[in-house]
Motif scaffolding. Sequence first.
Motif, PDB file in Angstrom:
ATOM      1  N   SER A 192       0.836  -1.197   0.000  1.00  0.00           N
ATOM      2  CA  SER A 192       0.000   0.000   0.000  1.00  0.00           C
ATOM      3  C   SER A 192       0.872   1.248   0.000  1.00  0.00           C
ATOM      4  O   SER A 192       1.901   1.309   0.663  1.00  0.00           O
ATOM      5  CB  SER A 192      -0.909   0.007   1.229  1.00  0.00           C
ATOM      6  N   GLU A 193       0.439   2.232  -0.787  1.00  0.00           N
ATOM      7  CA  GLU A 193       1.143   3.515  -0.800  1.00  0.00           C
ATOM      8  C   GLU A 193       0.932   4.261   0.513  1.00  0.00           C
ATOM      9  O   GLU A 193       1.657   5.196   0.817  1.00  0.00           O
ATOM     10  CB  GLU A 193       0.634   4.362  -1.970  1.00  0.00           C
ATOM     11  N   GLY A 194      -0.078   3.852   1.267  1.00  0.00           N
ATOM     12  CA  GLY A 194      -0.363   4.499   2.535  1.00  0.00           C
ATOM     13  C   GLY A 194      -1.848   4.497   2.824  1.00  0.00           C
ATOM     14  O   GLY A 194      -2.673   4.081   1.999  1.00  0.00           O
ATOM     15  N   LEU A 195      -2.197   4.976   3.992  1.00  0.00           N
ATOM     16  CA  LEU A 195      -3.590   5.038   4.422  1.00  0.00           C
ATOM     17  C   LEU A 195      -4.164   6.420   4.115  1.00  0.00           C
ATOM     18  O   LEU A 195      -3.502   7.427   4.305  1.00  0.00           O
ATOM     19  CB  LEU A 195      -3.702   4.770   5.925  1.00  0.00           C
ATOM     20  N   VAL A 196      -5.401   6.445   3.650  1.00  0.00           N
ATOM     21  CA  VAL A 196      -6.124   7.708   3.457  1.00  0.00           C
ATOM     22  C   VAL A 196      -7.427   7.616   4.230  1.00  0.00           C
ATOM     23  O   VAL A 196      -8.228   6.701   4.015  1.00  0.00           O
ATOM     24  CB  VAL A 196      -6.413   7.995   1.970  1.00  0.00           C
ATOM     25  N   GLU A 240      -8.276  12.828  14.980  1.00  0.00           N
ATOM     26  CA  GLU A 240      -7.132  12.505  15.831  1.00  0.00           C
ATOM     27  C   GLU A 240      -6.770  11.024  15.725  1.00  0.00           C
ATOM     28  O   GLU A 240      -5.591  10.665  15.658  1.00  0.00           O
ATOM     29  CB  GLU A 240      -7.455  12.860  17.279  1.00  0.00           C
ATOM     30  N   MET A 241      -7.782  10.169  15.675  1.00  0.00           N
ATOM     31  CA  MET A 241      -7.538   8.734  15.545  1.00  0.00           C
ATOM     32  C   MET A 241      -6.836   8.416  14.230  1.00  0.00           C
ATOM     33  O   MET A 241      -5.884   7.632  14.194  1.00  0.00           O
ATOM     34  CB  MET A 241      -8.871   7.988  15.638  1.00  0.00           C
ATOM     35  N   LEU A 242      -7.270   9.043  13.158  1.00  0.00           N
ATOM     36  CA  LEU A 242      -6.660   8.785  11.852  1.00  0.00           C
ATOM     37  C   LEU A 242      -5.224   9.302  11.803  1.00  0.00           C
ATOM     38  O   LEU A 242      -4.328   8.648  11.244  1.00  0.00           O
ATOM     39  CB  LEU A 242      -7.500   9.437  10.753  1.00  0.00           C
ATOM     40  N   VAL A 243      -5.000  10.477  12.371  1.00  0.00           N
ATOM     41  CA  VAL A 243      -3.643  11.032  12.397  1.00  0.00           C
ATOM     42  C   VAL A 243      -2.718  10.121  13.211  1.00  0.00           C
ATOM     43  O   VAL A 243      -1.574   9.864  12.819  1.00  0.00           O
ATOM     44  CB  VAL A 243      -3.654  12.461  12.968  1.00  0.00           C
ATOM     45  N   ASP A 244      -3.226   9.602  14.332  1.00  0.00           N
ATOM     46  CA  ASP A 244      -2.432   8.688  15.153  1.00  0.00           C
ATOM     47  C   ASP A 244      -2.081   7.412  14.393  1.00  0.00           C
ATOM     48  O   ASP A 244      -1.053   6.778  14.659  1.00  0.00           O
ATOM     49  CB  ASP A 244      -3.187   8.325  16.439  1.00  0.00           C
ATOM     50  N   ARG A 245      -2.931   7.031  13.458  1.00  0.00           N
ATOM     51  CA  ARG A 245      -2.671   5.833  12.649  1.00  0.00           C
ATOM     52  C   ARG A 245      -1.696   6.100  11.512  1.00  0.00           C
ATOM     53  O   ARG A 245      -1.330   5.189  10.775  1.00  0.00           O
ATOM     54  CB  ARG A 245      -3.977   5.293  12.068  1.00  0.00           C
ATOM     55  N   GLY A 246      -1.342   7.362  11.333  1.00  0.00           N
ATOM     56  CA  GLY A 246      -0.355   7.691  10.314  1.00  0.00           C
ATOM     57  C   GLY A 246      -0.907   7.834   8.917  1.00  0.00           C
ATOM     58  O   GLY A 246      -0.215   7.514   7.935  1.00  0.00           O
ATOM     59  N   VAL A 247      -2.170   8.311   8.782  1.00  0.00           N
ATOM     60  CA  VAL A 247      -2.721   8.480   7.441  1.00  0.00           C
ATOM     61  C   VAL A 247      -1.926   9.524   6.670  1.00  0.00           C
ATOM     62  O   VAL A 247      -1.371  10.463   7.236  1.00  0.00           O
ATOM     63  CB  VAL A 247      -4.210   8.886   7.487  1.00  0.00           C
ATOM     64  N   THR A 248      -1.887   9.339   5.355  1.00  0.00           N
ATOM     65  CA  THR A 248      -1.174  10.288   4.503  1.00  0.00           C
ATOM     66  C   THR A 248      -2.069  11.431   4.050  1.00  0.00           C
ATOM     67  O   THR A 248      -1.583  12.400   3.468  1.00  0.00           O
ATOM     68  CB  THR A 248      -0.599   9.579   3.269  1.00  0.00           C
TER      69      THR A 248
END
Length: 347
Positions: A61-65, A112-120
Motif C-alpha cells: 500500500s502507498e499508505g492510508l487515506v 485525531e484517531m486517523l492522524v495517530d494511525r499515520g494516514v497520509t
Amino acid sequence: MPITPASARLADIAAHAGVSEATVSRVLNGKPGVAAATREAVLAAIDVHGYERPVKLRQRSEGLVGLITPELDNPIFPALAQVIAQGLTRQGYTPVLATQTPGGSTEDELTEMLVDRGVTGIIFVSGLHADTTADMTRYDKLRAQGVPYVLLDGYTPDIKAPFISPDDREAMQLAVTHLATLGHSKIGLAVGPRRFVPVQRKIEGFVATMADRFGLSPEVIEKDHIRDSLFTLEGGQAAASELMDDGFTAIVCASDMMALGAIRAARSRGLRVPEDVSVVGYDDSQLIAFTDPPLTTVRKPVHAMGQAAVRAILDEIAGTGTPHSEFVFHPELVVRGSTASGPRVTP
C-alpha cells in the motif's frame, strides 16, 4: 485459498499465464531471472484463480487515506464512500472509513484517531467545514501537522484546501422549473438546518428561481414557501406537513430521505402522490427508483465528485499543487413518478 505445494494447481496457473510450471514456481519463490511482464502475468493468473499471493508478492500500500463521513443512514453517503474507496484502492492506497454516529465519536476525535494511525491524507464528507457556526481553525491545525485534506459538500473561504461540491443552486433551479412547467405555482421547499452551506445555497437557488418564475419577492418566498427541519425522513414529514397544511401542491426536498417523509405526510392526510401533491427529492441514491411512487429527484453527481476527491487528495499528498478553490459539479433532473400536472386554474 493460500498457495502451498499441496493445494496449488501450478498447471492451471501456468496455462493461464502461458508459461511453464517452473516459471510459476520461480515467481512464487521470488527467484530472479523472470521478465517483469511474465511475472505480472503469473501474478494476474494467481488472482484470477482465487489464490492468495504469498505475502512477499502482495502489492504494498502507498499508505492510508482517511475518509470521514456523517452517519450512513442516508444511502448517498455509503455510495459516495464506495466511489472514493474504489478510486483510492486502484491507486494503491488503503482507505480507512471513519463514520460519525449520534452519541459516538466526533469529527475531531475521528481526525485525531486517523492522524495517530499515520494516514497520509484525509477526505472530509459533509463535515464541520459545511457548518457556518463551527470553528474552522481545526483545519489549520491539521495542516500544521502536515496532513493534507480535501473537503466535500460545503465551502468556506476561511480554509485553504480543495473543495468538491455539487451545484446546489442549480439543483433547485432544475426542480422548481420542472414543477412550474407542470403547472404548479404553490411550490414549497423542505430543507435541513440553515447553518449549513449546502442548505443556504439551496435556499438561494430556490428563492431566485421562484422570484424569476412567479414575480414573488424574496421576503415572501423566504417567509411563506420554506420550512427548515432535519435531514431525515421524520424531518421531511414535519416540514412537508406544514407546507401541505398551507395549501402547497408541490414540495421540493433537500434530500431523498426528506422526500420520502413528504410522501408519508401526504398519505397521512389522505392525499395522493403525484395526483394531489407532487414531490421532488435530491440525491438519487441507489434504491430511490424503486420507491412507491418512483421518486422524481435531482441526481447528485456522486461518481464525478468521488473521482475528483481522489484526484485532489492524491495531488495534495504528492504536493503537486491542486488549486485551493472549489470544484463545482452539475446535478441532473431525473423525472419519475412522484410529479404530475398541477391543479387547473379555472377562469
